[in-house]
Design a protein around this motif. Structure first.
Motif, PDB file in Angstrom:
ATOM      1  N   GLY A  62       0.809  -1.203   0.000  1.00  0.00           N
ATOM      2  CA  GLY A  62       0.000   0.000   0.000  1.00  0.00           C
ATOM      3  C   GLY A  62       0.842   1.252   0.000  1.00  0.00           C
ATOM      4  N   THR A  63       0.169   2.385  -0.067  1.00  0.00           N
ATOM      5  CA  THR A  63       0.852   3.681  -0.043  1.00  0.00           C
ATOM      6  C   THR A  63       0.519   4.488   1.206  1.00  0.00           C
ATOM      7  OG1 THR A  63      -0.953   4.688  -1.314  1.00  0.00           O
ATOM      8  CG2 THR A  63       0.929   3.822  -2.564  1.00  0.00           C
ATOM      9  N   GLU A  64      -0.413   4.005   2.020  1.00  0.00           N
ATOM     10  CA  GLU A  64      -0.815   4.699   3.241  1.00  0.00           C
ATOM     11  C   GLU A  64      -0.479   3.832   4.450  1.00  0.00           C
ATOM     12  OE1 GLU A  64      -1.865   7.745   3.266  1.00  0.00           O
ATOM     13  OE2 GLU A  64      -1.948   7.900   1.061  1.00  0.00           O
ATOM     14  N   ALA A  65       0.483   4.275   5.247  1.00  0.00           N
ATOM     15  CA  ALA A  65       0.912   3.483   6.398  1.00  0.00           C
ATOM     16  C   ALA A  65      -0.205   3.301   7.418  1.00  0.00           C
ATOM     17  CB  ALA A  65       2.123   4.142   7.059  1.00  0.00           C
ATOM     18  N   ALA A  66      -1.096   4.276   7.519  1.00  0.00           N
ATOM     19  CA  ALA A  66      -2.183   4.197   8.505  1.00  0.00           C
ATOM     20  C   ALA A  66      -3.105   3.007   8.255  1.00  0.00           C
ATOM     21  CB  ALA A  66      -2.984   5.495   8.495  1.00  0.00           C
ATOM     22  N   ASP A  67      -3.107   2.476   7.039  1.00  0.00           N
ATOM     23  CA  ASP A  67      -3.941   1.317   6.730  1.00  0.00           C
ATOM     24  C   ASP A  67      -3.403   0.035   7.365  1.00  0.00           C
ATOM     25  OD1 ASP A  67      -5.502   2.982   5.189  1.00  0.00           O
ATOM     26  OD2 ASP A  67      -4.558   2.422   3.293  1.00  0.00           O
ATOM     27  N   PHE A  68      -2.165   0.078   7.873  1.00  0.00           N
ATOM     28  CA  PHE A  68      -1.509  -1.141   8.338  1.00  0.00           C
ATOM     29  C   PHE A  68      -1.060  -1.094   9.798  1.00  0.00           C
ATOM     30  CE2 PHE A  68      -0.838  -0.772   3.812  1.00  0.00           C
ATOM     31  CZ  PHE A  68      -1.005  -2.047   3.316  1.00  0.00           C
ATOM     32  N   THR A  69      -0.903   0.093  10.358  1.00  0.00           N
ATOM     33  CA  THR A  69      -0.228   0.195  11.659  1.00  0.00           C
ATOM     34  C   THR A  69      -0.952  -0.544  12.778  1.00  0.00           C
ATOM     35  OG1 THR A  69      -1.289   2.357  11.980  1.00  0.00           O
ATOM     36  CG2 THR A  69       0.977   2.348  11.172  1.00  0.00           C
ATOM     37  N   VAL A  87       6.120  11.271   7.111  1.00  0.00           N
ATOM     38  CA  VAL A  87       5.384  10.028   7.345  1.00  0.00           C
ATOM     39  C   VAL A  87       4.791  10.030   8.749  1.00  0.00           C
ATOM     40  CG1 VAL A  87       5.600   7.525   7.621  1.00  0.00           C
ATOM     41  CG2 VAL A  87       6.697   8.654   5.687  1.00  0.00           C
ATOM     42  N   VAL A  88       5.583  10.452   9.721  1.00  0.00           N
ATOM     43  CA  VAL A  88       5.109  10.490  11.104  1.00  0.00           C
ATOM     44  C   VAL A  88       3.953  11.468  11.255  1.00  0.00           C
ATOM     45  CG1 VAL A  88       5.752  11.069  13.487  1.00  0.00           C
ATOM     46  CG2 VAL A  88       7.325   9.748  12.054  1.00  0.00           C
ATOM     47  N   GLU A  89       4.075  12.633  10.661  1.00  0.00           N
ATOM     48  CA  GLU A  89       3.001  13.634  10.739  1.00  0.00           C
ATOM     49  C   GLU A  89       1.709  13.093  10.143  1.00  0.00           C
ATOM     50  OE1 GLU A  89       4.374  17.147   8.825  1.00  0.00           O
ATOM     51  OE2 GLU A  89       5.922  17.570  10.326  1.00  0.00           O
ATOM     52  N   GLU A  90       1.818  12.440   8.993  1.00  0.00           N
ATOM     53  CA  GLU A  90       0.623  11.878   8.346  1.00  0.00           C
ATOM     54  C   GLU A  90      -0.014  10.796   9.205  1.00  0.00           C
ATOM     55  OE1 GLU A  90       2.042  10.553   4.598  1.00  0.00           O
ATOM     56  OE2 GLU A  90       2.344  12.578   3.781  1.00  0.00           O
ATOM     57  N   LEU A  91       0.799   9.968   9.817  1.00  0.00           N
ATOM     58  CA  LEU A  91       0.273   8.909  10.670  1.00  0.00           C
ATOM     59  C   LEU A  91      -0.413   9.475  11.915  1.00  0.00           C
ATOM     60  CD1 LEU A  91       3.047   6.186  10.410  1.00  0.00           C
ATOM     61  CD2 LEU A  91       0.614   5.824  10.029  1.00  0.00           C
ATOM     62  N   VAL A  92       0.156  10.520  12.468  1.00  0.00           N
ATOM     63  CA  VAL A  92      -0.452  11.147  13.645  1.00  0.00           C
ATOM     64  C   VAL A  92      -1.822  11.720  13.297  1.00  0.00           C
ATOM     65  CG1 VAL A  92      -0.269  13.122  15.209  1.00  0.00           C
ATOM     66  CG2 VAL A  92       1.691  11.604  14.873  1.00  0.00           C
ATOM     67  N   ILE A 114      12.680  13.263  16.066  1.00  0.00           N
ATOM     68  CA  ILE A 114      11.846  13.428  14.875  1.00  0.00           C
ATOM     69  C   ILE A 114      10.600  12.554  14.963  1.00  0.00           C
ATOM     70  CG2 ILE A 114      12.887  11.620  13.440  1.00  0.00           C
ATOM     71  CD1 ILE A 114      12.767  13.693  11.105  1.00  0.00           C
ATOM     72  N   LEU A 115      10.644  11.547  15.847  1.00  0.00           N
ATOM     73  CA  LEU A 115       9.507  10.652  16.057  1.00  0.00           C
ATOM     74  C   LEU A 115       8.644  11.082  17.250  1.00  0.00           C
ATOM     75  CD1 LEU A 115      11.369   7.224  15.624  1.00  0.00           C
ATOM     76  CD2 LEU A 115      10.180   8.551  13.867  1.00  0.00           C
ATOM     77  N   LYS A 116       8.908  12.245  17.801  1.00  0.00           N
ATOM     78  CA  LYS A 116       8.199  12.704  19.001  1.00  0.00           C
ATOM     79  C   LYS A 116       6.681  12.655  18.871  1.00  0.00           C
ATOM     80  CE  LYS A 116       7.838  16.687  22.118  1.00  0.00           C
ATOM     81  NZ  LYS A 116       8.320  18.071  22.381  1.00  0.00           N
ATOM     82  N   PRO A 117       6.088  13.035  17.725  1.00  0.00           N
ATOM     83  CA  PRO A 117       4.624  12.947  17.615  1.00  0.00           C
ATOM     84  C   PRO A 117       4.093  11.530  17.848  1.00  0.00           C
ATOM     85  CG  PRO A 117       5.512  14.312  15.863  1.00  0.00           C
ATOM     86  CD  PRO A 117       6.684  13.666  16.533  1.00  0.00           C
ATOM     87  N   ALA A 118       4.858  10.527  17.463  1.00  0.00           N
ATOM     88  CA  ALA A 118       4.434   9.148  17.712  1.00  0.00           C
ATOM     89  C   ALA A 118       4.460   8.843  19.205  1.00  0.00           C
ATOM     90  CB  ALA A 118       5.340   8.176  16.956  1.00  0.00           C
ATOM     91  N   ARG A 119       5.460   9.342  19.888  1.00  0.00           N
ATOM     92  CA  ARG A 119       5.549   9.134  21.336  1.00  0.00           C
ATOM     93  C   ARG A 119       4.364   9.775  22.047  1.00  0.00           C
ATOM     94  NH1 ARG A 119      10.728  11.649  23.639  1.00  0.00           N
ATOM     95  NH2 ARG A 119       9.463  13.540  23.521  1.00  0.00           N
TER      96      ARG A 119
END
Length: 308
Positions: A62-69, A87-92, A114-119
């Motif tokens: 796929g092209t959208e990580a949110a479909d799999f996380t 990528v992180v911003e889009e996932l958040v 750079i991964l702070k939004p995920a945290r």
């Protein structure tokens, strides 16, 4: 049964989402799969590149990580550095991270932050960079055997990273985020700039009739021999050549035939650094070093005077 006939059992192994189907992502996906990790999908900016890799494992692309996380325990970001933050911003925005997720990027230089939004969405974050070059996508797990991986981030991510590295036959070490740029600079010097030096030397050899391909073939045993000596003796004791011997006359001859100013300056600066290595090795004394330093710096000063 092919490439993955010796795949290990996936029992008790985390489920991994690969985001980035380039060289690093392809090699790590292949290595993780062979060690029994379940890949929940392959994500890339283009569907074709994701599908090309995903079909090797019979998983979704796929092209959208949110479909799999939501299916994954570990989100492994293997995209080029410039895309990691995006990528992180889009996932958040898609609430793609969940408490307990382990989110890892494989950049050698970028910090954990750079991964702070995920945290902030409850994930454990960090970096896992293999100290190895990947010239193509087809390398197997053997390419990672004995490779050192630089780990940094939260304790939970470090634990997960150490387990991955162990399963891949590598060696993990922990470092601080503030040291990552310096660490990566050293890696670039050894890997990238060695390629540039080989390119430069091959070009010089074309001046007396060898093709670039022939020159590379002629120089490669010398490079391999040098690497073997470094492996056996360490970088200081492996040093040979005119500076190691104190042969100023040879250095002067080299400088006279290097016509390109940028190349001559590079040779001089490398020579000045190498003087320190030769002194450390003990094959020249301070008087010899001073003589060669004057020779190398004199040529640099002549260039500066011409520019003024």
């Amino acid at each position: 049964m092919g490439l993955y006939s010796k795949r290990r059992s996936s029992m008790n192994k985390p489920k991994v989402l690969i985001v980035g189907a380039g060289k690093v992502g392809s090699v790590l996906a292949r290595a993780l799969y062979s060690q029994g990790y379940e890949l929940v999908g392959i994500v890339s900016r283009t569907f074709d590149s994701a599908q090309e890799l995903a079909k090797q494992f019979g998983v979704k692309a796929g092209t959208e990580a949110a479909d799999f996380t939501k299916e994954a325990n570990i989100v492994l970001l293997t995209t080029p550095d410039r895309y990691i933050g995006k990528v992180v911003e889009e996932l958040v925005k898609e609430s793609g991270f969940m408490p307990g997720h382990v989110v890892i990027h494989t950049s050698g230089c970028l910090p954990t932050e750079i991964l702070k939004p995920a945290r902030e969405q409850g994930a454990f974050i960090g970096c896992m960079h293999p100290l190895q070059s990947f010239a193509n996508k087809e390398l197997s797990i053997e390419a990672l055997s004995g490779v050192y991986f630089a780990l940094s981030g939260q304790d939970e991510m470090i634990a997960a990273g150490r387990k991955i590295v162990e399963d891949l036959g590598g060696n993990g070490f922990v470092m601080l985020d503030k040291d990552r740029a310096l660490y990566h600079a050293g890696a670039c010097i050894v890997s990238n700039y060695t390629v540039s030096l080989m390119h430069w030397a091959s070009q010089l050899y074309s001046s007396f009739g060898l093709s670039r391909e022939e020159a590379s073939k002629a120089l490669l045993p010398l490079l391999q021999g040098t690497v073997n000596q470094i492996k056996e003796l360490g970088p200081t004791e492996a040093l040979t050549g005119p500076i190691s011997r104190g042969d100023s006359i040879t250095i002067e001859a080299h400088l006279q035939v290097l016509e390109n100013d940028e190349e001559k300056n590079l040779y001089q600066n490398l020579g000045l650094y190498t003087l320190g290595v030769a002194l450390e090795k003990g094959t020249i004394d301070q008087m010899q070093a001073n003589c060669m330093t004057e020779l190398l710096k004199m040529k640099l000063k002549e260039k500066e005077d011409e520019q003024q």
